[in-house]
Design a protein around this motif. Structure first.
Motif, mmCIF file in Angstrom:
data_model
loop_
_atom_site.group_PDB
_atom_site.id
_atom_site.type_symbol
_atom_site.label_atom_id
_atom_site.label_comp_id
_atom_site.label_asym_id
_atom_site.label_seq_id
_atom_site.Cartn_x
_atom_site.Cartn_y
_atom_site.Cartn_z
ATOM 1 N N ASN A 92 33.011 11.836 6.439
ATOM 2 C CA ASN A 92 33.550 13.098 6.950
ATOM 3 C C ASN A 92 34.686 13.617 6.079
ATOM 4 N N ASP A 93 35.383 12.697 5.412
ATOM 5 C CA ASP A 93 36.495 13.108 4.541
ATOM 6 C C ASP A 93 36.038 13.376 3.108
ATOM 7 N N ARG A 94 34.712 13.447 2.898
ATOM 8 C CA ARG A 94 34.089 13.738 1.601
ATOM 9 C C ARG A 94 34.136 12.571 0.613
ATOM 10 N N THR A 95 34.582 11.384 1.064
ATOM 11 C CA THR A 95 34.508 10.225 0.179
ATOM 12 C C THR A 95 33.056 9.809 0.061
ATOM 13 N N SER A 96 32.691 9.284 -1.079
ATOM 14 C CA SER A 96 31.304 8.957 -1.380
ATOM 15 C C SER A 96 31.175 7.470 -1.709
ATOM 16 N N VAL A 97 30.137 6.843 -1.161
ATOM 17 C CA VAL A 97 29.860 5.435 -1.431
ATOM 18 C C VAL A 97 28.396 5.329 -1.836
ATOM 19 N N THR A 98 28.124 4.634 -2.942
ATOM 20 C CA THR A 98 26.754 4.411 -3.403
ATOM 21 C C THR A 98 26.546 2.920 -3.601
ATOM 22 N N SER A 99 25.444 2.418 -3.095
ATOM 23 C CA SER A 99 25.147 0.993 -3.208
ATOM 24 C C SER A 99 24.515 0.680 -4.557
ATOM 25 N N PRO A 100 24.524 -0.593 -4.940
ATOM 26 C CA PRO A 100 23.732 -0.987 -6.106
ATOM 27 C C PRO A 100 22.244 -0.797 -5.784
ATOM 28 N N ALA A 101 21.424 -0.647 -6.799
ATOM 29 C CA ALA A 101 19.984 -0.490 -6.593
ATOM 30 C C ALA A 101 19.382 -1.811 -6.127
ATOM 31 N N LEU A 102 18.428 -1.711 -5.216
ATOM 32 C CA LEU A 102 17.700 -2.862 -4.707
ATOM 33 C C LEU A 102 16.239 -2.697 -5.091
ATOM 34 N N ARG A 103 15.666 -3.711 -5.715
ATOM 35 C CA ARG A 103 14.252 -3.667 -6.078
ATOM 36 C C ARG A 103 13.438 -4.110 -4.862
ATOM 37 N N LEU A 104 12.503 -3.271 -4.444
ATOM 38 C CA LEU A 104 11.693 -3.502 -3.258
ATOM 39 C C LEU A 104 10.235 -3.531 -3.664
ATOM 40 N N ARG A 105 9.505 -4.539 -3.236
ATOM 41 C CA ARG A 105 8.087 -4.631 -3.573
ATOM 42 C C ARG A 105 7.251 -4.390 -2.313
ATOM 43 N N VAL A 106 6.338 -3.430 -2.399
ATOM 44 C CA VAL A 106 5.417 -3.130 -1.312
ATOM 45 C C VAL A 106 4.069 -3.708 -1.701
ATOM 46 N N ARG A 107 3.565 -4.580 -0.861
ATOM 47 C CA ARG A 107 2.297 -5.264 -1.155
ATOM 48 C C ARG A 107 1.178 -4.766 -0.252
ATOM 49 N N ALA A 108 -0.035 -5.045 -0.659
ATOM 50 C CA ALA A 108 -1.210 -4.722 0.147
ATOM 51 C C ALA A 108 -1.255 -5.649 1.364
ATOM 52 N N PRO A 109 -1.929 -5.242 2.437
ATOM 53 C CA PRO A 109 -2.046 -6.107 3.615
ATOM 54 C C PRO A 109 -2.641 -7.468 3.243
ATOM 55 N N ALA A 110 -2.098 -8.531 3.855
ATOM 56 C CA ALA A 110 -2.524 -9.890 3.516
ATOM 57 C C ALA A 110 -3.754 -10.341 4.295
ATOM 58 N N THR A 111 -3.988 -9.776 5.470
ATOM 59 C CA THR A 111 -5.108 -10.198 6.321
ATOM 60 C C THR A 111 -5.819 -8.959 6.858
ATOM 61 N N PRO A 112 -7.025 -9.127 7.366
ATOM 62 C CA PRO A 112 -7.706 -7.985 7.994
ATOM 63 C C PRO A 112 -6.918 -7.412 9.184
ATOM 64 N N VAL A 113 -6.215 -8.253 9.910
ATOM 65 C CA VAL A 113 -5.394 -7.764 11.027
ATOM 66 C C VAL A 113 -4.256 -6.892 10.499
ATOM 67 N N ASP A 114 -3.601 -7.341 9.415
ATOM 68 C CA ASP A 114 -2.547 -6.532 8.798
ATOM 69 C C ASP A 114 -3.103 -5.175 8.354
ATOM 70 N N GLU A 115 -4.286 -5.183 7.784
ATOM 71 C CA GLU A 115 -4.894 -3.943 7.311
ATOM 72 C C GLU A 115 -5.170 -2.995 8.484
ATOM 73 N N ARG A 116 -5.636 -3.532 9.589
ATOM 74 C CA ARG A 116 -5.917 -2.713 10.773
ATOM 75 C C ARG A 116 -4.626 -2.106 11.330
ATOM 76 N N VAL A 117 -3.557 -2.908 11.369
ATOM 77 C CA VAL A 117 -2.269 -2.402 11.838
ATOM 78 C C VAL A 117 -1.799 -1.266 10.931
ATOM 79 N N GLY A 118 -1.948 -1.436 9.605
ATOM 80 C CA GLY A 118 -1.581 -0.384 8.670
ATOM 81 C C GLY A 118 -2.376 0.884 8.880
ATOM 82 N N GLU A 119 -3.663 0.739 9.157
ATOM 83 C CA GLU A 119 -4.499 1.913 9.420
ATOM 84 C C GLU A 119 -4.040 2.625 10.691
ATOM 85 N N LEU A 120 -3.704 1.853 11.724
ATOM 86 C CA LEU A 120 -3.226 2.459 12.966
ATOM 87 C C LEU A 120 -1.892 3.170 12.766
ATOM 88 N N LEU A 121 -1.032 2.590 11.928
ATOM 89 C CA LEU A 121 0.287 3.154 11.689
ATOM 90 C C LEU A 121 0.236 4.371 10.778
#
Length: 90
Positions: A56-85
């Protein structure tokens, strides 16, 4: 791409934290997979994620970058949940 939450500002007035050199960094978590623009991680792969906040006082904070890996579903159930979502509404 910039993350845009559903609401422009969400504040928890009950929590206040002041950081200085004597206090370790405060860590918390946030769900960033979905926002005003829809899903942000629709493809598998590596993403660099960084948080940026302006107080609110216009001060700015920036975090270090975080590397995030998004993987494919591991099981058929995971894949179904992803499709529903992420699939079309029926």
């Amino acid at each position: 791409m910039h993350y845009r939450p559903f609401m422009p500002c969400c504040v928890d007035g009950g929590q206040s934290l002041v950081l200085d050199e004597r206090m370790p960094a405060h860590h918390d978590s946030a769900f960033i997979g979905y926002g005003r623009d829809g899903f942000y991680f629709q493809s598998t792969g590596e993403y660099l994620v960084r948080a940026h906040d302006v107080g609110n006082d216009r001060t700015s904070v920036t975090s270090p970058a975080l590397r995030l890996r998004v993987r494919a579903p591991a099981t058929p159930v995971d894949e179904r949940v992803g499709e529903l979502l992420m699939g079309p509404e029926r």
